[in-house]
Design a protein around this motif. Structure first.
Motif, PDB file in Angstrom:
ATOM      1  N   GLY A  51      48.736  28.618   0.679  1.00  0.00           N
ATOM      2  CA  GLY A  51      47.337  28.919   0.432  1.00  0.00           C
ATOM      3  C   GLY A  51      46.797  29.834   1.525  1.00  0.00           C
ATOM      4  O   GLY A  51      47.122  29.667   2.702  1.00  0.00           O
ATOM      5  N   HIS A  52      46.007  30.824   1.113  1.00  0.00           N
ATOM      6  CA  HIS A  52      45.406  31.787   2.035  1.00  0.00           C
ATOM      7  C   HIS A  52      43.926  31.901   1.706  1.00  0.00           C
ATOM      8  O   HIS A  52      43.539  31.856   0.541  1.00  0.00           O
ATOM      9  N   VAL A  53      43.113  32.088   2.714  1.00  0.00           N
ATOM     10  CA  VAL A  53      41.673  32.269   2.521  1.00  0.00           C
ATOM     11  C   VAL A  53      41.206  33.451   3.370  1.00  0.00           C
ATOM     12  O   VAL A  53      41.848  33.792   4.366  1.00  0.00           O
ATOM     13  N   PRO A  54      40.079  34.067   2.990  1.00  0.00           N
ATOM     14  CA  PRO A  54      39.554  35.151   3.821  1.00  0.00           C
ATOM     15  C   PRO A  54      38.924  34.621   5.107  1.00  0.00           C
ATOM     16  O   PRO A  54      38.561  33.443   5.190  1.00  0.00           O
ATOM     17  N   ALA A  55      38.821  35.491   6.075  1.00  0.00           N
ATOM     18  CA  ALA A  55      38.145  35.138   7.327  1.00  0.00           C
ATOM     19  C   ALA A  55      36.653  34.985   7.056  1.00  0.00           C
ATOM     20  O   ALA A  55      36.111  35.566   6.126  1.00  0.00           O
ATOM     21  N   GLU A  56      36.012  34.199   7.897  1.00  0.00           N
ATOM     22  CA  GLU A  56      34.569  34.018   7.776  1.00  0.00           C
ATOM     23  C   GLU A  56      33.863  35.014   8.688  1.00  0.00           C
ATOM     24  O   GLU A  56      34.393  35.371   9.748  1.00  0.00           O
ATOM     25  N   PRO A  57      32.657  35.449   8.317  1.00  0.00           N
ATOM     26  CA  PRO A  57      31.963  36.464   9.118  1.00  0.00           C
ATOM     27  C   PRO A  57      31.360  35.940  10.416  1.00  0.00           C
ATOM     28  O   PRO A  57      30.894  36.730  11.225  1.00  0.00           O
ATOM     29  N   ILE A  58      31.383  34.639  10.608  1.00  0.00           N
ATOM     30  CA  ILE A  58      30.818  34.075  11.829  1.00  0.00           C
ATOM     31  C   ILE A  58      31.840  33.143  12.482  1.00  0.00           C
ATOM     32  O   ILE A  58      32.728  32.616  11.823  1.00  0.00           O
ATOM     33  N   ARG A  92      57.871  22.878  -0.020  1.00  0.00           N
ATOM     34  CA  ARG A  92      56.954  23.171   1.076  1.00  0.00           C
ATOM     35  C   ARG A  92      55.574  23.506   0.518  1.00  0.00           C
ATOM     36  O   ARG A  92      55.463  24.213  -0.474  1.00  0.00           O
ATOM     37  N   VAL A  93      54.546  22.979   1.150  1.00  0.00           N
ATOM     38  CA  VAL A  93      53.151  23.311   0.841  1.00  0.00           C
ATOM     39  C   VAL A  93      52.486  23.642   2.169  1.00  0.00           C
ATOM     40  O   VAL A  93      52.465  22.811   3.073  1.00  0.00           O
ATOM     41  N   THR A  94      51.965  24.872   2.286  1.00  0.00           N
ATOM     42  CA  THR A  94      51.476  25.355   3.569  1.00  0.00           C
ATOM     43  C   THR A  94      50.100  25.987   3.446  1.00  0.00           C
ATOM     44  O   THR A  94      49.850  26.756   2.523  1.00  0.00           O
ATOM     45  N   GLY A  95      49.235  25.686   4.381  1.00  0.00           N
ATOM     46  CA  GLY A  95      47.956  26.379   4.510  1.00  0.00           C
ATOM     47  C   GLY A  95      48.076  27.420   5.610  1.00  0.00           C
ATOM     48  O   GLY A  95      48.413  27.084   6.741  1.00  0.00           O
ATOM     49  N   HIS A  96      47.830  28.679   5.268  1.00  0.00           N
ATOM     50  CA  HIS A  96      47.962  29.775   6.238  1.00  0.00           C
ATOM     51  C   HIS A  96      46.624  30.220   6.818  1.00  0.00           C
ATOM     52  O   HIS A  96      46.593  31.161   7.604  1.00  0.00           O
ATOM     53  N   ALA A  97      45.545  29.569   6.399  1.00  0.00           N
ATOM     54  CA  ALA A  97      44.192  29.923   6.855  1.00  0.00           C
ATOM     55  C   ALA A  97      43.922  31.394   6.572  1.00  0.00           C
ATOM     56  O   ALA A  97      44.285  31.897   5.515  1.00  0.00           O
ATOM     57  N   ASP A  98      43.334  32.082   7.536  1.00  0.00           N
ATOM     58  CA  ASP A  98      43.002  33.502   7.391  1.00  0.00           C
ATOM     59  C   ASP A  98      43.948  34.369   8.224  1.00  0.00           C
ATOM     60  O   ASP A  98      43.643  35.493   8.562  1.00  0.00           O
ATOM     61  N   ARG A  99      45.137  33.844   8.534  1.00  0.00           N
ATOM     62  CA  ARG A  99      46.045  34.492   9.488  1.00  0.00           C
ATOM     63  C   ARG A  99      46.939  35.563   8.886  1.00  0.00           C
ATOM     64  O   ARG A  99      47.589  36.292   9.632  1.00  0.00           O
ATOM     65  N   GLU A 100      47.011  35.668   7.573  1.00  0.00           N
ATOM     66  CA  GLU A 100      47.880  36.671   6.944  1.00  0.00           C
ATOM     67  C   GLU A 100      47.103  37.445   5.890  1.00  0.00           C
ATOM     68  O   GLU A 100      47.409  37.377   4.702  1.00  0.00           O
TER      69      GLU A 100
END
Length: 121
Positions: A51-58, A92-100
């Motif tokens: 899972g990937h998510v966009p970065a937050e503006p703050i 495998r189930v992985t959270g990649h945050a906003d790092r990729e």
């Protein structure tokens, strides 16, 4: 890829995968999960979900992108298992945050995505 066949699904403007920033799948994601499950059941390869998510503006005191991306990857795992994928096939189930980020703009909606990989044997 070297890892296997990557199936990437991503949100578009007006076509989200999840309700807001939650891990509640939209009807679209439910339909896509069924299609992916039907395809994945034709092979015996292991499956990895990211899972990937966009970065937050703050900048926040607590960065929720890690938990959000992991929860969304887990939600996808549950959807494809409910559609017939054996739990043992999930490796495998992985959270990649906003790092990729996939785009130059780390806050772009296109970075909100799931990767389902049919792993090489």
């Amino acid at each position: 890829t070297d890892e296997g066949l990557v199936i990437e699904i991503f949100a578009l403007e007006g076509t989200p995968l999840f309700e807001g920033t939650s891990d509640r799948p939209t009807p679209l994601l439910r339909s896509l999960a069924l299609m992916i499950s039907d395809t994945a059941q034709t092979v015996e390869n292991g499956i990895a979900i990211g899972g990937h998510v966009p970065a937050e503006p703050i900048v926040r005191a607590e960065n929720l992108t890690w938990q959000t991306s992991a929860n969304q990857a887990t939600a996808m795992r549950k959807l494809i298992e409910a559609a017939g994928i054996a739990p043992a096939q999930i490796k495998r189930v992985t959270g990649h945050a906003d790092r990729e980020p996939i785009t130059r703009n780390p806050m772009a909606l296109r970075n909100n995505r799931l990767e389902i990989v049919l792993l090489r044997e």
